[in-house]
Structures are given as C-alpha cells and as structure tokens.
Design a protein around this motif. Structure first.
Motif, short mmCIF file in Angstrom:
data_model
loop_
_atom_site.label_atom_id
_atom_site.label_comp_id
_atom_site.label_asym_id
_atom_site.label_seq_id
_atom_site.Cartn_x
_atom_site.Cartn_y
_atom_site.Cartn_z
N VAL A 1 -1.01 -7.85 -5.21
CA VAL A 1 0.01 -6.82 -5.05
C VAL A 1 -0.52 -5.47 -5.52
O VAL A 1 -0.37 -4.46 -4.83
CB VAL A 1 1.30 -7.19 -5.82
N LYS A 2 -1.17 -5.47 -6.67
CA LYS A 2 -1.74 -4.22 -7.19
C LYS A 2 -2.77 -3.65 -6.21
O LYS A 2 -2.79 -2.44 -5.95
CB LYS A 2 -2.40 -4.46 -8.54
N SER B 1 2.33 -8.87 0.56
CA SER B 1 1.65 -9.12 -0.72
C SER B 1 2.65 -9.48 -1.81
O SER B 1 2.41 -10.39 -2.61
CB SER B 1 0.79 -7.92 -1.14
N ILE B 2 3.79 -8.80 -1.82
CA ILE B 2 4.82 -9.09 -2.82
C ILE B 2 5.41 -10.48 -2.63
O ILE B 2 5.75 -11.17 -3.60
CB ILE B 2 5.94 -8.02 -2.76
N ASP C 1 -2.16 -13.59 -7.68
CA ASP C 1 -1.29 -12.99 -6.66
C ASP C 1 -0.74 -11.64 -7.11
O ASP C 1 -0.56 -10.74 -6.29
CB ASP C 1 -0.16 -13.95 -6.29
N ILE C 2 -0.47 -11.48 -8.39
CA ILE C 2 -0.05 -10.18 -8.91
C ILE C 2 -1.17 -9.17 -8.69
O ILE C 2 -0.93 -8.01 -8.34
CB ILE C 2 0.37 -10.27 -10.39
N SER D 1 6.12 -13.76 -5.40
CA SER D 1 7.57 -14.01 -5.46
C SER D 1 7.89 -15.45 -5.08
O SER D 1 8.73 -16.09 -5.71
CB SER D 1 8.31 -13.04 -4.54
N TRP E 1 -0.99 -11.78 4.95
CA TRP E 1 -1.83 -10.84 4.20
C TRP E 1 -3.22 -10.76 4.83
O TRP E 1 -3.75 -9.69 5.06
CB TRP E 1 -1.90 -11.27 2.74
N GLN F 1 2.43 -4.19 1.90
CA GLN F 1 3.07 -4.29 0.58
C GLN F 1 4.06 -5.44 0.54
O GLN F 1 4.07 -6.23 -0.41
CB GLN F 1 3.76 -2.97 0.24
N ARG F 2 4.88 -5.56 1.58
CA ARG F 2 5.90 -6.61 1.59
C ARG F 2 5.28 -8.01 1.62
O ARG F 2 5.73 -8.90 0.90
CB ARG F 2 6.86 -6.42 2.77
N TYR G 1 -1.02 -2.08 -3.10
CA TYR G 1 -0.47 -0.74 -3.35
C TYR G 1 -1.58 0.30 -3.52
O TYR G 1 -1.48 1.41 -3.01
CB TYR G 1 0.47 -0.76 -4.56
#
Length: 100
Positions: A20-21, A46-47, A16-17, A51, A79, A43-44, A24
């Motif tokens: 996020v990458k 994905s974050i 999942d990190i 989280s 997403w 972005q939101r 972006y």
C-alpha cells in the motif's frame, strides 16, 4: 467474536501494508490526469489486499477463511495487472516494475 489470528503479527499482512505504501508513493508521480483512473485503481486494489487479510482473521469457519483468502489472491492479481499496464505505458521503469 474473537479473531482467529492477530493480523498485525502476520508477515503477509505487514508485507501487504508495504505494498500500500509503495502504491501511494508510486502513484504520486503519475500525471494529474490519472488521479481518478490508474492512480485510484492501483491504490484501491493495493488497499484491498491487507484489508482482506484483516477481515479473514475474524472469520469463524475454514470455509469463510478460504473464501477470503481467494478474494485476497484476486486483489493481488489485480495489483499485478495494474503493474503490467503501468510498465507497458511507461509510467514505471523496469526496475520499479520488478521491485513492486
């Protein structure tokens, strides 16, 4: 309170990190007019996926654990929806769509 799991060791959290990458990296290429629209939304959402995984590892009951996993699934669906939209309006290629 002790966490049920070390989220940093969970493969799903690490994956999942990476999402996020990718979000972006992908949104940097969008038109400036999308900064507060699709870029921000992508972005939101994905974050929120990693989280929620982080937060769920601290929940003390199975009920809370499952509730947060459902929230995480909702963020993952959001997403996916963003990707479909981005592909349909040709902000991303088919290759990028399949990759993400």
């Amino acid at each position: 309170m002790t966490a049920r799991h070390n989220y940093g060791k969970l493969t799903i959290w690490k994956d999942d990190i990476s999402i996020v990458k990718e979000a972006y990296s992908t949104t940097k290429k969008f038109p400036k007019s999308e900064v507060y629209a699709l870029s921000s939304q992508m972005q939101r959402c994905s974050i929120s996926i990693p989280s929620n995984i982080t937060e769920v590892t601290s929940k003390g009951t199975d009920k809370h654990f499952l509730q947060y996993l459902e929230t995480t699934l909702g963020s993952a669906s959001e997403w996916e929806n963003q990707l479909i939209i981005l592909f349909e309006i040709r902000y991303i290629t088919e290759e990028t769509f399949k990759h993400l």
